[in-house]
Design an enzyme around this catalytic site. Structure first.
Site, PDB file in Angstrom:
ATOM      1  N   LYS A 219     -25.748  -6.339  19.655  1.00 23.25           N
ATOM      2  CA  LYS A 219     -24.353  -6.477  19.212  1.00 23.25           C
ATOM      3  C   LYS A 219     -23.863  -7.900  19.475  1.00 23.25           C
ATOM      4  O   LYS A 219     -24.626  -8.766  19.876  1.00 23.25           O
ATOM      5  CB  LYS A 219     -23.477  -5.425  19.904  1.00 23.25           C
ATOM      6  CG  LYS A 219     -24.069  -4.006  19.852  1.00 23.25           C
ATOM      7  CD  LYS A 219     -24.314  -3.512  18.418  1.00 23.25           C
ATOM      8  CE  LYS A 219     -25.305  -2.358  18.398  1.00 23.25           C
ATOM      9  NZ  LYS A 219     -24.789  -1.050  18.219  1.00 23.25           N
TER      10      LYS A 219
HETATM   11  C1  PLP Z   1     -25.314   0.326  18.454  1.00 18.96           C
HETATM   12  C2  PLP Z   1     -24.416   1.369  17.958  1.00 18.96           C
HETATM   13  C3  PLP Z   1     -24.080   2.473  18.746  1.00 18.96           C
HETATM   14  C4  PLP Z   1     -24.702   2.723  20.090  1.00 18.96           C
HETATM   15  O1  PLP Z   1     -24.383   1.733  21.014  1.00 18.96           O
HETATM   16  P1  PLP Z   1     -25.077   1.765  22.467  1.00 18.96           P
HETATM   17  O2  PLP Z   1     -24.239   0.865  23.282  1.00 18.96           O
HETATM   18  O3  PLP Z   1     -26.468   1.251  22.272  1.00 18.96           O
HETATM   19  O4  PLP Z   1     -25.068   3.166  22.933  1.00 18.96           O
HETATM   20  C5  PLP Z   1     -23.179   3.387  18.245  1.00 18.96           C
HETATM   21  N1  PLP Z   1     -22.632   3.234  17.041  1.00 18.96           N
HETATM   22  C6  PLP Z   1     -22.941   2.206  16.232  1.00 18.96           C
HETATM   23  C7  PLP Z   1     -22.276   2.056  14.910  1.00 18.96           C
HETATM   24  C8  PLP Z   1     -23.858   1.236  16.667  1.00 18.96           C
HETATM   25  O5  PLP Z   1     -24.168   0.229  15.856  1.00 18.96           O
END
Ligand code: PLP
Length: 414
Positions: A219
């Site tokens: 992210k």
């Molecule tokens: C990456 C992601 C998640 C999960 O995030 P984590 O922090 O890895 O649990 C949930 N929703 C979306 C849209 C994502 O891109």
């Protein structure tokens, strides 16, 4: 930014993130092969440096490594940044989503409308509380839910909508909030990819009932693993803090800080979804770099858009009319008559030393959802089948972007 296309090809190497680009082998072969392949281009590299390392070291040396003062400071800074009253740090966005749905008291018999076009955690969180995820289609331009796509699958059992700011493209939350208010259903925002994106000039998450964020390295800013919930509701915030910490009525940090013994009680079944102070220390530094990171991603995206405008059969992701994205994922949609298929194109990029990825997944097509049932989702299936995510990371050079575009141009035959 005055010169959006000027990539810092001369960016200081000290800002180079982990993992460092693999060093060329110091073998004699290099002397004989001056045209040896350049280093592989990763799809994403988190932008971390000495400041994050020092902040983590300081947390370790302080002796307070679990949830403590740095988590509290990160929560305040993050909430302020997105324009929310409360921030509740947790272990991931997945656990944030789980707690958000508990806060809404959702359970068996309830339906939650989700996009299938999302990382599978979005749908899975609904199953954690025993409710049923109902897959809605998305609009092709943004990859996001709209009031119309939600309305198409809504039933009297629909209690909530879980909207995603997919790939950092902000969903039209003003339209979605208005529609959800009309239908009397709750709107939760999966802002895993959304930090730094805006709607109408305001941060994604501002005014959200509940928004869930991710600090996974894929992210925009990272704490290794980590997540956050934001809300303006003080009662929800209090319950969410409790739920992430075994349902305790006082936090472990409060107990340790108190000079008098405090006997805690456990008000409901909670979880251990805490973030550590080591993670929060890193998060505070990363949050301070957010503007710089987003500006850089937007500049690289603008340069991609410019270069790709001359490549036929490709439609890159763009800002929607209602806001600005952070280009967490730079995806391109291939025309149905593109000369090579998506998977072949990924293989060709890989052969050229470029790590791209398939586009956003379609959750309803995964084995975990076999037999689950879904309305036809033609746009979701098309985007998921025919899109790919191109490399985009803070220290990416113009030369690296040119290499990616050259492969696409050659395959497009344009
Ligand atoms: C990456 C992601 C998640 C999960 O995030 P984590 O922090 O890895 O649990 C949930 N929703 C979306 C849209 C994502 O891109």
């Amino acid at each position: 930014m005055s010169a959006p296309y000027s990539a810092p090809d001369d960016a200081p190497v000290s800002a180079q993130a982990f993992p460092a680009a693999p060093a060329a082998p110091a073998s004699p072969d290099r002397l004989r092969a001056p045209d040896a392949a350049p280093p592989r281009i990763p799809v994403m590299v988190p932008w971390l440096g000495e400041e994050e390392a020092q902040a983590a070291a300081d947390a370790v040396l302080s002796g307070w490594v679990a949830q403590g003062p740095r988590v509290a400071a990160f929560e305040r800074a993050f909430a302020e940044r997105v324009g929310a009253e409360h921030g509740i740090a947790v272990s991931s966005c997945t656990t944030a989503l789980h707690l958000a749905l508990i806060a809404l008291d959702l359970g068996p018999g309830d339906e939650v409308v989700v996009p299938s076009l999302s990382f599978i955690a979005t749908a899975n969180a609904v199953r954690y509380v025993g409710a049923r995820p109902v897959f809605a289609d998305v609009e092709e331009a943004t990859g996001n839910l709209t009031p119309a796509t939600v309305d198409a699958v809504r039933t009297p059992r629909t209690k909530a909508v879980l909207a995603v700011h997919q790939g950092g493209v902000p969903a039209d939350v003003h339209a979605l909030r208005a529609a959800c208010a009309d239908w009397d259903v709750a709107l939760v925002e999966d802002a895993a990819c959304g930090i730094g994106a805006t709607v109408g000039g305001k941060s994604v998450g501002q005014g959200a009932l509940l928004a869930a964020w991710s600090f996974h390295p894929r992210k925009v800013i990272t704490t290794g693993e980590g997540g956050m919930l934001t809300t303006d509701d003080a009662q929800w915030a209090e319950r969410l803090r409790r739920l992430r910490e075994h349902g305790m009525n006082v936090s472990a940090a409060q107990r340790h800080a108190s000079s008098k013994p405090i006997v805690e009680s456990y008000l409901e079944v909670g979880y251990n979804y805490r973030m550590t102070d080591i993670q929060a220390a890193v998060g505070l530094v990363q949050l301070g770099r957010l503007d710089e990171i987003v500006a850089r991603r937007r500049a690289l995206a603008a340069r991609y858009a410019e270069l790709l405008s001359e490549v036929p059969g490709l439609r890159p992701v763009r800002d929607p009319g209602h806001g600005q994205g952070n280009f967490q994922s730079y995806w391109v949609l291939l025309a149905e008559d593109f000369p090579v298929g998506r998977d072949e194109l990924l293989a060709l990029l890989s052969e050229a030393g470029i790590s791209a990825r398939r586009g956003i997944m379609a959750s309803h097509l995964e084995p975990a959802y076999a037999g689950h049932g879904a309305a036809p989702l033609p746009v979701t299936e098309r985007i998921s089948r025919d899109s790919l995510i191109l490399p985009l990371f803070h220290t990416m050079t113009q030369d690296e972007q040119d290499r990616v575009v050259a492969v696409l141009r050659e395959q497009a035959g344009g």
